[in-house]
Design a protein around this motif. Structure first.
Motif, PDB file in Angstrom:
ATOM      1  N   VAL A  46       0.883  -1.288  -0.059  1.00 35.79           N
ATOM      2  CA  VAL A  46      -0.069  -0.220   0.033  1.00 35.79           C
ATOM      3  C   VAL A  46       0.953   1.387   0.014  1.00 35.79           C
ATOM      4  O   VAL A  46       0.507   2.252  -0.736  1.00 35.79           O
ATOM      5  CB  VAL A  46      -0.921   0.009   1.117  1.00 35.79           C
ATOM      6  N   SER A  47       2.087   1.416   0.586  1.00 36.89           N
ATOM      7  CA  SER A  47       2.864   2.243   0.704  1.00 36.89           C
ATOM      8  C   SER A  47       3.650   2.571  -0.591  1.00 36.89           C
ATOM      9  O   SER A  47       4.652   3.232  -0.710  1.00 36.89           O
ATOM     10  CB  SER A  47       3.830   2.332   1.997  1.00 36.89           C
ATOM     11  N   VAL A 153       6.872  -0.323   5.497  1.00 36.56           N
ATOM     12  CA  VAL A 153       5.954  -0.336   6.256  1.00 36.56           C
ATOM     13  C   VAL A 153       4.808  -0.815   5.709  1.00 36.56           C
ATOM     14  O   VAL A 153       4.548  -0.589   4.645  1.00 36.56           O
ATOM     15  CB  VAL A 153       5.687   1.152   6.604  1.00 36.56           C
ATOM     16  N   THR A 155       0.411  -2.380   6.010  1.00 42.36           N
ATOM     17  CA  THR A 155      -0.692  -2.073   6.602  1.00 42.36           C
ATOM     18  C   THR A 155      -1.507  -3.291   6.873  1.00 42.36           C
ATOM     19  O   THR A 155      -1.107  -4.394   6.274  1.00 42.36           O
ATOM     20  CB  THR A 155      -1.490  -1.219   5.946  1.00 42.36           C
ATOM     21  N   MET A 211      -8.744   3.063  14.609  1.00 43.58           N
ATOM     22  CA  MET A 211      -7.667   3.040  15.698  1.00 43.58           C
ATOM     23  C   MET A 211      -8.004   4.581  16.046  1.00 43.58           C
ATOM     24  O   MET A 211      -7.991   5.449  15.217  1.00 43.58           O
ATOM     25  CB  MET A 211      -6.338   2.887  15.423  1.00 43.58           C
ATOM     26  N   ASP A 212      -8.225   4.851  17.498  1.00 41.83           N
ATOM     27  CA  ASP A 212      -8.328   6.139  18.033  1.00 41.83           C
ATOM     28  C   ASP A 212      -7.051   6.669  18.548  1.00 41.83           C
ATOM     29  O   ASP A 212      -6.063   5.819  18.693  1.00 41.83           O
ATOM     30  CB  ASP A 212      -9.544   6.105  19.035  1.00 41.83           C
ATOM     31  N   ILE A 216      -3.865   4.399  19.559  1.00 45.40           N
ATOM     32  CA  ILE A 216      -2.414   4.458  18.936  1.00 45.40           C
ATOM     33  C   ILE A 216      -1.512   4.871  19.977  1.00 45.40           C
ATOM     34  O   ILE A 216      -0.446   4.275  19.856  1.00 45.40           O
ATOM     35  CB  ILE A 216      -2.728   5.653  17.945  1.00 45.40           C
ATOM     36  N   ARG A 313       2.873  -0.443  14.037  1.00 49.26           N
ATOM     37  CA  ARG A 313       2.616   0.663  13.169  1.00 49.26           C
ATOM     38  C   ARG A 313       1.429   0.066  12.249  1.00 49.26           C
ATOM     39  O   ARG A 313       0.708   0.815  11.940  1.00 49.26           O
ATOM     40  CB  ARG A 313       4.030   0.902  12.224  1.00 49.26           C
ATOM     41  N   GLN A 316      -1.714   0.743  14.117  1.00 49.99           N
ATOM     42  CA  GLN A 316      -1.535   2.381  14.485  1.00 49.99           C
ATOM     43  C   GLN A 316      -2.472   3.147  13.202  1.00 49.99           C
ATOM     44  O   GLN A 316      -3.119   3.987  13.433  1.00 49.99           O
ATOM     45  CB  GLN A 316      -0.237   3.031  14.809  1.00 49.99           C
ATOM     46  N   LEU A 317      -1.980   2.504  12.111  1.00 46.41           N
ATOM     47  CA  LEU A 317      -2.414   2.829  10.685  1.00 46.41           C
ATOM     48  C   LEU A 317      -3.817   2.594  10.266  1.00 46.41           C
ATOM     49  O   LEU A 317      -4.477   3.274   9.424  1.00 46.41           O
ATOM     50  CB  LEU A 317      -1.504   2.537   9.652  1.00 46.41           C
ATOM     51  N   VAL A 319      -7.549   2.223   9.862  1.00 42.78           N
ATOM     52  CA  VAL A 319      -8.880   2.580   9.587  1.00 42.78           C
ATOM     53  C   VAL A 319      -9.432   1.862   8.460  1.00 42.78           C
ATOM     54  O   VAL A 319      -8.911   1.579   7.468  1.00 42.78           O
ATOM     55  CB  VAL A 319      -8.904   4.238   9.459  1.00 42.78           C
ATOM     56  N   HIS A 322      -9.034   2.296   4.857  1.00 45.07           N
ATOM     57  CA  HIS A 322      -7.805   3.010   4.613  1.00 45.07           C
ATOM     58  C   HIS A 322      -8.231   4.554   3.866  1.00 45.07           C
ATOM     59  O   HIS A 322      -7.414   4.869   3.139  1.00 45.07           O
ATOM     60  CB  HIS A 322      -6.642   2.661   4.054  1.00 45.07           C
ATOM     61  N   GLU A 323      -9.578   4.903   4.116  1.00 46.13           N
ATOM     62  CA  GLU A 323      -9.982   5.809   3.233  1.00 46.13           C
ATOM     63  C   GLU A 323     -10.041   7.031   4.179  1.00 46.13           C
ATOM     64  O   GLU A 323      -9.642   7.162   5.391  1.00 46.13           O
ATOM     65  CB  GLU A 323     -11.327   5.325   2.738  1.00 46.13           C
ATOM     66  N   GLU A 324     -10.720   8.282   3.637  1.00 48.19           N
ATOM     67  CA  GLU A 324     -10.553   9.422   4.199  1.00 48.19           C
ATOM     68  C   GLU A 324     -11.453   9.392   5.669  1.00 48.19           C
ATOM     69  O   GLU A 324     -10.946  10.101   6.551  1.00 48.19           O
ATOM     70  CB  GLU A 324     -11.492  10.600   3.390  1.00 48.19           C
ATOM     71  N   SER A 325     -12.227   8.730   5.703  1.00 49.27           N
ATOM     72  CA  SER A 325     -13.026   8.344   7.005  1.00 49.27           C
ATOM     73  C   SER A 325     -13.614   7.083   7.059  1.00 49.27           C
ATOM     74  O   SER A 325     -13.557   6.243   6.025  1.00 49.27           O
ATOM     75  CB  SER A 325     -14.183   9.438   6.824  1.00 49.27           C
TER      76      SER A 325
END
Lengths: 399, 399
Positions: A46-47, A153, A155, A211-212, A216, A313, A316-317, A319, A322-325
């Protein structure tokens, strides 16, 4: 990971081993499983970086049907691996971690389903002989040496993408269900977002949608003992002593935080009153501290310090999507969903699963939600999952 | 400790500073207080060692009456000190930590009571210019150098014994009440057990009757970053660089664990989605992590690494009375007692206060128990104490 489970057994004391005997009695011929391995080339993360060769271990329980549409994927937790059920040999002391719900006639019925479980990228315990993973401790084919921090890194989406390749290699295009606990729940949910047309049912156990800040930070405390250990040497320790002091601290922290005080106080030695050793020096230990740290020290050599940092990591990353929200990610989910947080979880508290549920409801979905009751805290997702066997079975076998 | 409060203010953001403005508006002439100092010689610790000279700071609010029977002692929390109320000068940004309940006409009414608060032995922040304490960073008169690990291990009972000497030096033999939060609650309870005929009322806020295995382990995680920092050098670093990396990790852990996710997520930056820096390297930071660690790094030079280890140990050794069992200790209590744990506390959860309450009830006592509701978690004992002002006032002023 046999050894890992034995350490857990040591940690938990005799009560758990008698539970284990009970299983053995109930199941004289255990499900025998075999670790397998899957390799493919040139995985782009993804990175945006390329890993020349990825190898991960996997195992399966039950038979793949001809239509290849009876597949249930199990995704593993932070300290875990693909050994979800069964035993490698009849005399293994313990079966896989979810053996109470995976097997013939169980909630996830291996008479009906082909259940498959894979080791993730950057698995925490690459030096466990039963774990097969690719990460910073793996040999970089370009240099002939371990990657160290040159490893990209990764995800939770990367874990999922690698599993998708594994399934494709077996000709599997459709998942009857994906089920995971803790970090496994993140993968299960990510599956439902990343490959919505492939996932029919998704079960998140002791999980979260994103993750909040608090979590994190909590995860970061697991990384710092390693980074602050001088042996870590900025990730370059493979020709030298590994940062085992830091790894031991990290594993001790994870163990304590994953357990609720109720169970820890039941299992650990009773604190002594005014013990001479503790009064003599602030650096002297005690039976309570030895109980936690000695077990972590035994497990530490099987772990890899960099792998632990990469796992922290990846979590921690997270959501979903892995989108805006979170809402944007959840809008993609087509699967039926079931969320099973643990009421006494102090690590990923039920509010995190509730946020995911709320995000799905706002999309007009009808997620199912029940809390696991128990004294284990976060570990209720593993040790008390049997209490949700009926819920699980009904959900898994629903249309 | 002014600075300490400013850091807390920075950490908490603007909401708290407007609350502070509200106080300023309500109280145009703040209670002005002055730090004082008390020294005595040859203190023998519970562990049987002698400290040639002990000096601790103290401050007071209100007037001591002629009978010297209007005294309320305030005992401070782990990261705190004796600045419980008032300001050192009119332009101080913040008053002492319990200013909402200590002052003229407040729950602990300085028009009626002489309120006194002292710095403990081995205070966490000896390099804060407003803290006066004796501990490993103090000069050992025998060697002319800091004690380091030659300083004897001290217990909560030692903190109490030193306070008893301070009070005796002022001619005070009787406490109308002793009130403390967190580690201060341990001291308050220990007062009621150690000097039962001197303590009329005891208030334990976010407290415990004894440390259990889970909490002893949790405290140990605060010690390990320091002990694993090579600069710590087995406690001998006073001529060299202090182990500030370890101290920063410790302070960050304490801050995060003392706050409930609700408030932390309200105050901390919103986690970024797929931030380039975090994806680039596992060692790169993020605004969420900077929020926690940068503040801890600023406070670290005011702390002393050894003092933190000694405080951890004092707390780990706590059982009220330091007797064979909690019941044995509690049997000595004669004071009226009030317990105010915080419902959302994740550090010293309400079950710990409930154990102390149960032990008293078994002795035929009638402890009073109420939970503080709030979003702060452990810190509700400081920031939401105002919600229990009426309960406190009624209890303090009861016969």
């Amino acid at each position: 990971m046999q050894r890992y489970l034995v350490f857990i057994l040591l940690l938990l004391g005799t009560g758990f081993s008698s539970a284990c005997s009970a299983w053995q009695t109930a199941e004289p011929a255990p499900l025998l499983v075999e670790k397998q391995s899957f390799t493919f080339e040139n995985y782009t993360t993804v990175s945006g970086q390329t890993i020349p060769e990825v190898t991960v271990g996997w195992e399966s329980y039950g038979e793949l049907n001809e239509a290849k549409d009876n597949v249930i994927l199990i995704t593993h937790f932070f300290s875990g691996n693909s050994h979800a059920a069964g035993k490698y040999s009849a005399d293994d002391p313990l079966p896989g971690y979810w053996d109470s719900i995976i097997g013939p006639g169980k909630a996830i019925d291996t008479n009906k389903y082909f259940v498959i479980s894979s080791d993730t990228l950057v698995n925490a315990f690459p030096h466990d002989p039963n774990v097969i993973t690719t990460g910073p401790a793996s040999i970089n084919p370009v240099t002939g040496k371990p990657y160290g921090l040159d490893f990209p890194v990764v995800t939770i989406r990367d874990f999922v993408n690698v599993q998708e390749r594994l399934l494709a290699s077996l000709g599997i295009q459709q998942l009857h269900a994906v089920v995971g606990a803790s970090m496994g729940s993140l993968q299960a949910l990510e599956w439902a977002v990343a490959y919505p047309d492939k996932v029919e049912r998704m079960v998140s156990v002791i999980g979260a949608g994103a993750m909040d800040a608090w979590t994190i930070m909590a995860l970061e405390h697991w990384a710092r003992p390693i980074r602050n250990d001088p042996n870590w040497n900025n990730g370059d320790y493979y020709d030298d002593d590994a940062p085992l002091t830091g790894v031991t601290s990290t594993l001790a922290m994870i163990t304590q935080q994953a357990m609720h005080p109720i169970i820890m106080n039941m299992r650990a030695p009773k604190p002594e009153v005014m013990p001479a050793a503790m009064l003599e020096s602030v650096t002297n230990s005690s039976p309570v501290l030895d109980y936690l740290f000695a077990n972590s020290a035994v497990r530490a050599p099987l772990a890899d310090a960099n792998h632990l940092l990469y796992l922290v990591r990846a979590n921690q990353l997270f959501v979903a999507g892995h989108e805006e929200s979170l809402a944007n990610g959840m809008a993609k989910v087509q699967a039926k969903t079931l969320f099973l947080p643990a009421s006494n979880d102090l690590l990923l508290q039920p509010y995190l699963a509730q946020q995911a549920v709320a995000a799905l409801q706002e999309q007009g979905q009808e997620p199912q939600y029940e809390e696991i009751e128990g004294v284990w805290g976060h570990l209720d997702g593993l040790f008390s999952i049997g209490s949700k066997a009926e819920t699980l079975k009904t959900f898994i076998e629903s249309e």
